[in-house]
Design a protein around this motif. Structure first.
Motif, PDB file in Angstrom:
ATOM      1  N   VAL A 154       0.821  -1.217   0.000  1.00  0.00           N
ATOM      2  CA  VAL A 154       0.000   0.000   0.000  1.00  0.00           C
ATOM      3  C   VAL A 154       0.859   1.273   0.000  1.00  0.00           C
ATOM      4  O   VAL A 154       0.323   2.371   0.038  1.00  0.00           O
ATOM      5  N   GLY A 155       2.198   1.108  -0.021  1.00  0.00           N
ATOM      6  CA  GLY A 155       3.071   2.276  -0.101  1.00  0.00           C
ATOM      7  C   GLY A 155       3.938   2.417   1.137  1.00  0.00           C
ATOM      8  O   GLY A 155       4.337   1.431   1.747  1.00  0.00           O
ATOM      9  N   GLY A 156       4.230   3.664   1.498  1.00  0.00           N
ATOM     10  CA  GLY A 156       5.126   3.927   2.628  1.00  0.00           C
ATOM     11  C   GLY A 156       6.542   4.156   2.148  1.00  0.00           C
ATOM     12  O   GLY A 156       6.863   4.009   0.960  1.00  0.00           O
ATOM     13  N   THR A 157       7.389   4.490   3.081  1.00  0.00           N
ATOM     14  CA  THR A 157       8.779   4.826   2.757  1.00  0.00           C
ATOM     15  C   THR A 157       9.509   3.667   2.096  1.00  0.00           C
ATOM     16  O   THR A 157      10.394   3.868   1.265  1.00  0.00           O
ATOM     17  N   ILE A 158       9.144   2.449   2.435  1.00  0.00           N
ATOM     18  CA  ILE A 158       9.790   1.271   1.843  1.00  0.00           C
ATOM     19  C   ILE A 158       9.784   1.363   0.308  1.00  0.00           C
ATOM     20  O   ILE A 158      10.709   0.902  -0.351  1.00  0.00           O
ATOM     21  N   ASP A 159       8.756   1.998  -0.247  1.00  0.00           N
ATOM     22  CA  ASP A 159       8.624   2.077  -1.711  1.00  0.00           C
ATOM     23  C   ASP A 159       8.977   3.464  -2.276  1.00  0.00           C
ATOM     24  O   ASP A 159       8.753   3.715  -3.460  1.00  0.00           O
ATOM     25  N   LYS A 160       9.531   4.336  -1.418  1.00  0.00           N
ATOM     26  CA  LYS A 160       9.778   5.703  -1.912  1.00  0.00           C
ATOM     27  C   LYS A 160      10.984   5.775  -2.836  1.00  0.00           C
ATOM     28  O   LYS A 160      11.981   5.092  -2.651  1.00  0.00           O
ATOM     29  N   ILE A 161      10.851   6.663  -3.824  1.00  0.00           N
ATOM     30  CA  ILE A 161      11.929   6.955  -4.765  1.00  0.00           C
ATOM     31  C   ILE A 161      12.220   8.440  -4.612  1.00  0.00           C
ATOM     32  O   ILE A 161      11.314   9.266  -4.772  1.00  0.00           O
ATOM     33  N   TYR A 162      13.463   8.769  -4.281  1.00  0.00           N
ATOM     34  CA  TYR A 162      13.829  10.178  -4.114  1.00  0.00           C
ATOM     35  C   TYR A 162      14.497  10.689  -5.380  1.00  0.00           C
ATOM     36  O   TYR A 162      15.253   9.975  -6.030  1.00  0.00           O
ATOM     37  N   PHE A 163      14.206  11.944  -5.713  1.00  0.00           N
ATOM     38  CA  PHE A 163      14.684  12.470  -6.987  1.00  0.00           C
ATOM     39  C   PHE A 163      15.803  13.494  -6.892  1.00  0.00           C
ATOM     40  O   PHE A 163      16.650  13.581  -7.739  1.00  0.00           O
ATOM     41  N   ASP A 164      15.780  14.350  -5.854  1.00  0.00           N
ATOM     42  CA  ASP A 164      16.780  15.414  -5.852  1.00  0.00           C
ATOM     43  C   ASP A 164      17.116  15.858  -4.437  1.00  0.00           C
ATOM     44  O   ASP A 164      16.585  15.341  -3.465  1.00  0.00           O
ATOM     45  N   ALA A 165      18.006  16.813  -4.346  1.00  0.00           N
ATOM     46  CA  ALA A 165      18.509  17.264  -3.050  1.00  0.00           C
ATOM     47  C   ALA A 165      17.409  17.880  -2.187  1.00  0.00           C
ATOM     48  O   ALA A 165      17.565  18.017  -0.985  1.00  0.00           O
ATOM     49  N   LYS A 166      16.307  18.267  -2.818  1.00  0.00           N
ATOM     50  CA  LYS A 166      15.213  18.867  -2.035  1.00  0.00           C
ATOM     51  C   LYS A 166      14.334  17.770  -1.426  1.00  0.00           C
ATOM     52  O   LYS A 166      13.297  18.051  -0.847  1.00  0.00           O
ATOM     53  N   TYR A 173       9.927  13.254  -3.476  1.00  0.00           N
ATOM     54  CA  TYR A 173       9.837  11.808  -3.642  1.00  0.00           C
ATOM     55  C   TYR A 173       8.490  11.434  -4.225  1.00  0.00           C
ATOM     56  O   TYR A 173       7.543  12.217  -4.216  1.00  0.00           O
ATOM     57  N   GLU A 174       8.451  10.225  -4.742  1.00  0.00           N
ATOM     58  CA  GLU A 174       7.147   9.644  -5.046  1.00  0.00           C
ATOM     59  C   GLU A 174       7.168   8.215  -4.516  1.00  0.00           C
ATOM     60  O   GLU A 174       8.238   7.632  -4.328  1.00  0.00           O
ATOM     61  N   VAL A 175       5.990   7.695  -4.196  1.00  0.00           N
ATOM     62  CA  VAL A 175       5.925   6.308  -3.754  1.00  0.00           C
ATOM     63  C   VAL A 175       5.826   5.451  -5.018  1.00  0.00           C
ATOM     64  O   VAL A 175       4.879   5.571  -5.790  1.00  0.00           O
ATOM     65  N   GLY A 176       6.846   4.646  -5.228  1.00  0.00           N
ATOM     66  CA  GLY A 176       6.949   3.871  -6.467  1.00  0.00           C
ATOM     67  C   GLY A 176       6.286   2.507  -6.364  1.00  0.00           C
ATOM     68  O   GLY A 176       5.546   2.232  -5.418  1.00  0.00           O
ATOM     69  N   PRO A 177       6.583   1.646  -7.343  1.00  0.00           N
ATOM     70  CA  PRO A 177       6.033   0.282  -7.309  1.00  0.00           C
ATOM     71  C   PRO A 177       6.598  -0.493  -6.115  1.00  0.00           C
ATOM     72  O   PRO A 177       7.632  -0.120  -5.573  1.00  0.00           O
ATOM     73  N   MET A 205      -2.145   0.207  -3.426  1.00  0.00           N
ATOM     74  CA  MET A 205      -2.041   1.667  -3.500  1.00  0.00           C
ATOM     75  C   MET A 205      -0.607   2.094  -3.247  1.00  0.00           C
ATOM     76  O   MET A 205       0.214   1.294  -2.785  1.00  0.00           O
ATOM     77  N   ARG A 206      -0.312   3.341  -3.587  1.00  0.00           N
ATOM     78  CA  ARG A 206       1.049   3.860  -3.417  1.00  0.00           C
ATOM     79  C   ARG A 206       0.969   5.160  -2.648  1.00  0.00           C
ATOM     80  O   ARG A 206       0.977   6.237  -3.247  1.00  0.00           O
ATOM     81  N   LYS A 207       0.838   5.053  -1.337  1.00  0.00           N
ATOM     82  CA  LYS A 207       0.656   6.271  -0.537  1.00  0.00           C
ATOM     83  C   LYS A 207       1.579   6.269   0.671  1.00  0.00           C
ATOM     84  O   LYS A 207       1.797   5.211   1.279  1.00  0.00           O
ATOM     85  N   PRO A 253      13.873   4.012   2.603  1.00  0.00           N
ATOM     86  CA  PRO A 253      13.479   3.335   1.359  1.00  0.00           C
ATOM     87  C   PRO A 253      14.305   2.072   1.108  1.00  0.00           C
ATOM     88  O   PRO A 253      15.513   2.050   1.384  1.00  0.00           O
ATOM     89  N   ALA A 254      13.679   1.050   0.565  1.00  0.00           N
ATOM     90  CA  ALA A 254      14.380  -0.203   0.280  1.00  0.00           C
ATOM     91  C   ALA A 254      15.547   0.030  -0.681  1.00  0.00           C
ATOM     92  O   ALA A 254      16.507  -0.734  -0.698  1.00  0.00           O
ATOM     93  N   LEU A 255      15.462   1.081  -1.482  1.00  0.00           N
ATOM     94  CA  LEU A 255      16.532   1.348  -2.452  1.00  0.00           C
ATOM     95  C   LEU A 255      17.786   1.920  -1.787  1.00  0.00           C
ATOM     96  O   LEU A 255      18.840   1.996  -2.399  1.00  0.00           O
ATOM     97  N   PHE A 256      17.685   2.337  -0.517  1.00  0.00           N
ATOM     98  CA  PHE A 256      18.857   2.843   0.208  1.00  0.00           C
ATOM     99  C   PHE A 256      19.638   1.659   0.780  1.00  0.00           C
ATOM    100  O   PHE A 256      19.058   0.740   1.360  1.00  0.00           O
ATOM    101  N   LYS A 257      20.951   1.748   0.683  1.00  0.00           N
ATOM    102  CA  LYS A 257      21.817   0.667   1.170  1.00  0.00           C
ATOM    103  C   LYS A 257      21.618   0.388   2.660  1.00  0.00           C
ATOM    104  O   LYS A 257      21.705  -0.755   3.104  1.00  0.00           O
TER     105      LYS A 257
END
Ligand code: GLU
Length: 165
Positions: A9-21, A24-28, A50-52, A109-113
């Motif tokens: 349903v979303g959350g930080t686990i699925d967040k994708i960050y784009f820039d220094a500011k 983010y968006e909640v991704g797949p 959902m992606r929230k 986010p899961a994408l962070f090491k």
């Protein structure tokens, strides 16, 4: 029938960050990527419901999550969810019986090491296979029972509360 049904349903686990500011968006659902890289002996299906960010989840969203869980033919269900209101969604599932439901998420986010996502997903995958029917939260290396858990915002971790914490 799959061993586990996964609902994201979303959350930080699925967040994708784009820039220094920190936009983010909640991704797949990142749980798909995490599990695909492991040589697992379980079968599962992921329903990206959902992606929230969980702070944006409404009562209607929680009703939708409850409906998806209730209608899920698999009796072992893992939900990935933002941590801020994970306890509220767990509570909204209270009337569902005969299913083992485990909610988990990540504080990064899961994408962070340095993310706790892989560890938490591992705990949740194990827990959902062995626990009796009920609603649980797998976070911070523990399995909590719904109704006896809260997120301690100051410590940024989940803790048990009630009679015998
Ligand atoms: N606001 C975020 C959420 O609950 C907190 C971080 C997280 O996902 O754990 O969605």
């Amino acid at each position: 029938m799959h061993s586990i049904a996964i609902i994201s349903v979303g959350g930080t686990i699925d967040k994708i960050y784009f820039d220094a500011k920190s936009a983010y968006e909640v991704g797949p659902p990142n749980i798909e990527k995490v599990l695909a890289e492991l040589n697992l002996s379980i079968t599962y299906r992921v329903n990206s419901l959902m992606r929230k960010d969980s702070l944006e989840l409404t009562d209607d969203d929680r009703a939708l999550i409850a409906k998806a869980v209730a209608e899920e033919p698999c009796s072992r269900i893992l939900i990935t969810h933002g941590t801020d209101t994970m306890v509220d969604t767990a509570q909204a599932l209270r009337n569902i019986t005969g299913k083992t439901i485990v909610l988990t998420g990540a504080l990064e986010p899961a994408l962070f090491k340095t993310s706790d996502a892989v560890f938490n997903i591992g705990c949740a995958v194990g827990a959902v296979q062995v626990l009796p029917p009920g609603i649980y939260i797998a976070m911070n290396g523990r399995i909590f029972t719904e109704g006896k858990v809260r997120k301690n915002l100051a410590l940024n971790k989940f803790e048990e509360f009630g009679d015998n914490p």
